[in-house]
Design an enzyme around this catalytic site. Structure first.
Site, short mmCIF file in Angstrom:
data_model
loop_
_atom_site.label_atom_id
_atom_site.label_comp_id
_atom_site.label_asym_id
_atom_site.label_seq_id
_atom_site.Cartn_x
_atom_site.Cartn_y
_atom_site.Cartn_z
N TYR A 94 72.04 39.82 8.92
CA TYR A 94 71.35 41.12 8.98
C TYR A 94 69.84 40.92 8.72
O TYR A 94 69.01 41.46 9.45
CB TYR A 94 71.95 42.08 7.96
CG TYR A 94 71.29 43.44 7.89
CD1 TYR A 94 71.52 44.40 8.89
CD2 TYR A 94 70.43 43.78 6.85
CE1 TYR A 94 70.91 45.65 8.83
CE2 TYR A 94 69.82 45.02 6.78
CZ TYR A 94 70.06 45.95 7.77
OH TYR A 94 69.45 47.18 7.73
N ASP B 112 74.49 52.70 24.46
CA ASP B 112 74.69 51.47 23.69
C ASP B 112 73.41 50.68 23.87
O ASP B 112 73.09 50.23 24.98
CB ASP B 112 75.89 50.69 24.24
CG ASP B 112 76.17 49.43 23.44
OD1 ASP B 112 75.25 48.92 22.77
OD2 ASP B 112 77.31 48.95 23.49
N LYS C 124 66.53 41.63 11.17
CA LYS C 124 65.43 42.53 10.80
C LYS C 124 64.09 41.78 10.75
O LYS C 124 63.05 42.37 11.08
CB LYS C 124 65.74 43.24 9.48
CG LYS C 124 66.90 44.23 9.58
CD LYS C 124 66.58 45.38 10.55
CE LYS C 124 67.65 46.45 10.57
NZ LYS C 124 67.30 47.58 11.46
N SER D 161 63.45 46.93 7.72
CA SER D 161 64.18 47.01 6.45
C SER D 161 63.46 46.17 5.40
O SER D 161 62.67 45.29 5.75
CB SER D 161 65.59 46.43 6.65
OG SER D 161 66.28 46.31 5.42
N1 LIG Z 1 70.77 52.56 4.92
C1 LIG Z 1 69.89 51.68 4.46
O1 LIG Z 1 69.83 51.39 3.25
C2 LIG Z 1 68.92 51.02 5.40
C3 LIG Z 1 67.93 50.21 4.83
C4 LIG Z 1 67.02 49.58 5.66
C5 LIG Z 1 67.10 49.75 7.02
N2 LIG Z 1 68.08 50.53 7.55
C6 LIG Z 1 68.11 50.66 9.01
O2 LIG Z 1 67.98 52.02 9.35
C7 LIG Z 1 68.58 52.25 10.63
C8 LIG Z 1 69.49 53.44 10.53
O3 LIG Z 1 70.54 53.13 9.63
P1 LIG Z 1 71.31 54.21 8.73
O4 LIG Z 1 71.25 53.75 7.35
O5 LIG Z 1 70.87 55.58 9.10
O6 LIG Z 1 72.80 53.91 9.22
P2 LIG Z 1 73.91 54.81 9.92
O7 LIG Z 1 75.09 53.90 10.05
O8 LIG Z 1 74.04 56.10 9.24
O9 LIG Z 1 73.27 55.08 11.36
C9 LIG Z 1 73.19 54.09 12.36
C10 LIG Z 1 73.44 54.75 13.69
O10 LIG Z 1 73.30 53.76 14.72
C11 LIG Z 1 74.32 53.98 15.67
N3 LIG Z 1 74.58 52.75 16.42
C12 LIG Z 1 75.18 51.61 15.97
N4 LIG Z 1 75.30 50.71 16.97
C13 LIG Z 1 74.72 51.29 18.07
C14 LIG Z 1 74.52 50.85 19.41
N5 LIG Z 1 74.95 49.64 19.83
N6 LIG Z 1 73.90 51.69 20.27
C15 LIG Z 1 73.50 52.91 19.86
N7 LIG Z 1 73.67 53.39 18.61
C16 LIG Z 1 74.28 52.58 17.73
C17 LIG Z 1 75.52 54.43 14.86
O11 LIG Z 1 76.48 55.13 15.68
C18 LIG Z 1 74.87 55.32 13.82
O12 LIG Z 1 74.81 56.68 14.21
C19 LIG Z 1 69.27 50.94 10.99
O13 LIG Z 1 68.47 50.20 11.88
C20 LIG Z 1 69.38 50.22 9.67
O14 LIG Z 1 69.48 48.82 9.83
C21 LIG Z 1 68.97 51.18 6.77
#
Ligand SMILES: NC(=O)c1ccc[n+]([C@@H]2O[C@H](COP(=O)([O-])OP(=O)(O)OC[C@H]3O[C@@H](n4cnc5c(N)ncnc54)[C@H](O)[C@@H]3O)[C@@H](O)[C@H]2O)c1
Length: 261
Positions: free
Chosen positions: A156, A63, A160, A143
């Site tokens: 959010y 975590d 970021k 992001s």
């Molecule tokens: N999906 C999008 O459009 C997008 C856009 C910009 C940025 N992001 C960023 O990319 C990153 C990955 O996101 P994603 O889209 O792959 O989402 P996702 O939900 O598929 O993956 C996020 C992962 O983080 C893990 N997680 C959450 N809380 C946690 C914690 N406290 N400790 C450890 N692990 C934890 C989850 O279990 C999950 O496996 C994030 O930081 C997200 O903010 C995503």
């Protein structure tokens, strides 16, 4: 691209989405990967897929809000792979809330994972980099929401923007030790996170059908399609490799052309 062979690379949030895509790609490049996630079972699945494909990976439950767990994660990576070369602070959570409805609890939930979790990850990795004699790379997942405020995602976005600030501050603090700190900024990526965001739009009455928010946001990309996790692999390779050795404190937009700065 310079080789990642035998580089010890820790990726948080690597059990799915963007993190899993990066973990698999960098393992295929020869990196020794630590797949870290809140979901231990899913992290084990990703690590298993990497080893089945001939790569090197361990899975560690973490975590990112808990310093002792992050310390133990890095210590396990060093024990398994000999050292630490790169930390991807990629774990994140999102939540859709109309601006006036964001509670203190919502704020703390989102910023604890996305900002405090990144701070703790950076601190613990940099202690290890310094103990190794300097060098090392931090790559934070920011992001488009780190560059632009979006109304129903205000907390959010704040979390970021904080990632960009932490990236710049740490780059200034540790440049002399040749530790680089950069971030990349995805746009609208088809992952579980967007399912959560999209459902939040519907539950808040901001949209009327599934995927409407996703489709509307994704339509803003001049390249004409939403992103997939694979779209972030190139920048991840670059920022993890020696190709980016003279770059620090930067946050690179990789969003198909949504936000221009
Ligand atoms: N999906 C999008 O459009 C997008 C856009 C910009 C940025 N992001 C960023 O990319 C990153 C990955 O996101 P994603 O889209 O792959 O989402 P996702 O939900 O598929 O993956 C996020 C992962 O983080 C893990 N997680 C959450 N809380 C946690 C914690 N406290 N400790 C450890 N692990 C934890 C989850 O279990 C999950 O496996 C994030 O930081 C997200 O903010 C995503």
């Amino acid at each position: 691209m310079p080789s990642l062979k035998d580089k010890s690379i820790v990726i948080t949030g690597a059990a799915g989405g963007i993190g899993a895509a990066i973990a698999k790609a960098l393992a295929a490049d020869g990196g020794r990967i630590t797949v870290a996630d809140l979901s231990e079972a899913a992290a084990r699945t990703v690590a298993g897929e990497i080893t089945a494909a001939g790569g090197t990976a361990i899975a560690v439950a973490v975590d990112v809000r808990q310093r002792a767990q992050v310390r133990a994660l890095i210590d396990q990576a060093v024990a398994a792979h000999g050292r630490l070369d790169v930390l991807f602070n990629n774990a994140g959570v999102a939540q859709t809330r109309p601006f006036l409805d964001i509670t203190e609890e919502d704020w703390r939930f989102v910023t604890d994972v996305n900002a405090l979790g990144v701070l703790i990850g950076m601190q613990e990795a940099i202690k290890t980099f310094k103990a190794q004699g300097g060098g090392g790379k931090i790559v934070n997942t920011a992001s488009i929401a780190a560059k632009q405020g979006y109304e129903p995602l205000a907390h959010y976005c704040a979390s970021k923007f904080a990632v960009v600030a932490l990236t710049q501050a740490a780059a200034r603090a540790f440049g002399k030790e040749q530790i680089t700190v950069n971030a990349f900024c995805p746009g609208v990526v088809a992952t579980d996170m967007w399912k959560t965001i999209d459902k939040g739009f519907r539950d808040s009455g901001l949209t009327s059908h599934d995927n409407e928010a996703f489709d509307t946001f994704a339509a803003g990309a001049v390249l004409g399609r939403p992103s997939t996790p694979a779209d972030l692999v190139g920048v991840a390779r670059f920022l993890a490799s020696s190709a980016s050795d003279f770059m620090t404190g930067q946050s690179l937009l990789v969003d198909g052309g949504m936000v221009f700065t």
